[in-house]
Design an enzyme around this catalytic site. Sequence first.
Site, PDB file in Angstrom:
ATOM      1  CE1 TYR A  15     -65.746 -29.996  54.520  1.00  0.00           C
ATOM      2  CE2 TYR A  15     -65.639 -28.675  55.973  1.00  0.00           C
ATOM      3  CZ  TYR A  15     -64.875 -29.771  55.510  1.00  0.00           C
ATOM      4  OH  TYR A  15     -63.202 -29.982  55.668  1.00  0.00           O
ATOM      5  CE1 TYR A 143     -63.071 -31.635  59.939  1.00  0.00           C
ATOM      6  CE2 TYR A 143     -62.485 -30.742  62.652  1.00  0.00           C
ATOM      7  CZ  TYR A 143     -62.310 -31.235  61.283  1.00  0.00           C
ATOM      8  OH  TYR A 143     -61.893 -29.601  60.495  1.00  0.00           O
ATOM      9  CG  ASP A 243     -57.176 -32.463  68.513  1.00  0.00           C
ATOM     10  OD1 ASP A 243     -57.764 -31.032  69.159  1.00  0.00           O
ATOM     11  OD2 ASP A 243     -57.083 -32.535  67.665  1.00  0.00           O
ATOM     12  CE  LYS A 272     -63.622 -26.831  67.675  1.00  0.00           C
ATOM     13  NZ  LYS A 272     -63.552 -28.038  66.691  1.00  0.00           N
TER      14      LYS A 272
HETATM   15  C1  PLP Z   1     -62.466 -27.951  65.398  1.00  0.00           C
HETATM   16  C2  PLP Z   1     -61.601 -28.944  65.411  1.00  0.00           C
HETATM   17  C3  PLP Z   1     -60.049 -28.985  65.319  1.00  0.00           C
HETATM   18  C4  PLP Z   1     -59.827 -27.914  64.066  1.00  0.00           C
HETATM   19  O1  PLP Z   1     -59.584 -26.252  65.211  1.00  0.00           O
HETATM   20  P1  PLP Z   1     -60.644 -25.260  63.588  1.00  0.00           P
HETATM   21  O2  PLP Z   1     -60.202 -24.286  65.076  1.00  0.00           O
HETATM   22  O3  PLP Z   1     -61.308 -25.838  62.850  1.00  0.00           O
HETATM   23  O4  PLP Z   1     -58.967 -25.264  62.623  1.00  0.00           O
HETATM   24  C5  PLP Z   1     -58.758 -29.855  66.145  1.00  0.00           C
HETATM   25  N1  PLP Z   1     -59.148 -30.782  66.158  1.00  0.00           N
HETATM   26  C6  PLP Z   1     -60.568 -31.214  66.852  1.00  0.00           C
HETATM   27  C7  PLP Z   1     -60.613 -32.244  67.879  1.00  0.00           C
HETATM   28  C8  PLP Z   1     -61.265 -30.305  66.544  1.00  0.00           C
HETATM   29  O5  PLP Z   1     -62.464 -30.940  67.042  1.00  0.00           O
END
Ligand code: PLP
Length: 434
Positions: A15, A143, A243, A272
């Site tokens: 970004y 997100y 997620d 992550k």
């Molecule tokens: C960071 C994140 C993603 C995306 O993961 P990347 O490894 O950057 O593609 C998806 N969902 C959530 C909640 C995130 O914090």
Amino acid sequence: MTPLEYDRTHIWHPYASLGNPPPVLHAKSASGVEIELADGSRLVDAVSSWWCVAHGHNHPAIVEAIRRQSERMCHVMFGGFTHDPAIDLAERLAKFAPAGLDRVFFADSGSISVEVAAKMAVQYQNALGHPERNRLVALKGGYHGDTSLCMAISDPDGMHTLFKGIMTKHFFAEKPGVPIDGEWDPADIQSLRRVLEEHSGEIAAVVCEPVFQAANAMNFYHPQYLREMRRLCDEHGALLIFDEIAAGFHRTGPLWAHSRAGIEPDIMTVGKALTGGHMTLAATLASAKVADTISNGRPSAFMHGPTYMANPLACAAACASLDLFEHSDYQSKVAKIESLFREGLSPLRALANVRDVRVLGAAGVVEVERLPKQEDISRVIRKHGVWLRPFANFIYAMPPLVTDDATAGRIVEAIADLSSAPPGPAPADGDFHE
Ligand SMILES: *Cc1c(COP(=O)(O)O)cnc(C)c1O
């Protein structure tokens, strides 16, 4: 041209503009909670390098696992082959995951694991004879990543408006408004209920970041929301996708943020901190019901398969990381960080530029009217030796879970200093930082 000049003129950062790039620091090495720069100085990584370095940088056990695996086999295609690191990891993840979510797809990044979750939901509905159920419902303020489907289910007023033209339209419910420690108000779920009542015939699944909406809102919301969400999904034949990429692995306290609600999703994404920030890897976990239904449909195959799927080095790193999660008492470590953040950050509410202070687990957020100028941010980082990466209206810390009390104290001081700096200019229209 010096290496840094080459970087400024040829390499995009996340970004960031290539024409007018923001400053970058030259990292040389990292260990524990610190990153060492080319000039020899050290910074505490209060962002866990975007929330993934849970056990600290270059953890010896994870480095060793990668090294040993690298001597045997760095990669092999997952089509037609399998290998021990993938099998070990699948078995371990099944032990960690909520009961029943023991079917796994290994993805190469968080965004891809979310894409995979969405495709699972669509294939599931298709197998049940509902090809028209091919939309998702997501929450405003959410997100889920940067690929086009992920953009299309992330906050519609957020970072991705420019790409509307290539994004499929999904449905959104209002951002959950009752804070985690507030009193539950049934009105909070009305918006989601309305969307499901109006569109259930088109909806494959509801997706959200449980309890902690991270990258777009830094919002900690009431777990009752998730219980209501589970009920509405069952009522309307929609799958529920959590997620946990940001909130999972003890970031908010418990292993999974959604466990506060005492309900379970049908599909869950993790990423992550899965490898403790040592390799890129994510996973989509599904229930037997989802997997069996897909398998009984046409096609029976699940239609996804990235080149680096289940990369053995990444799986070995994740196995070592899960061992650390299993054998460290992160719940109490995180509780300690939480109480230090609460104590240290709460008084910042009194500052003129501060709108709100929120703390949950190893995440402390100061919401400001406007971020300080970049010079002030850089000055505070240097002065305290603490790496912070404020964005939008948020000055925050999400440090490694192994952060000790003294280091947590330094992070609090740096945030306090930065929160006291004068507000910078209003962001230009269309301009922003992640
Ligand atoms: C960071 C994140 C993603 C995306 O993961 P990347 O490894 O950057 O593609 C998806 N969902 C959530 C909640 C995130 O914090």
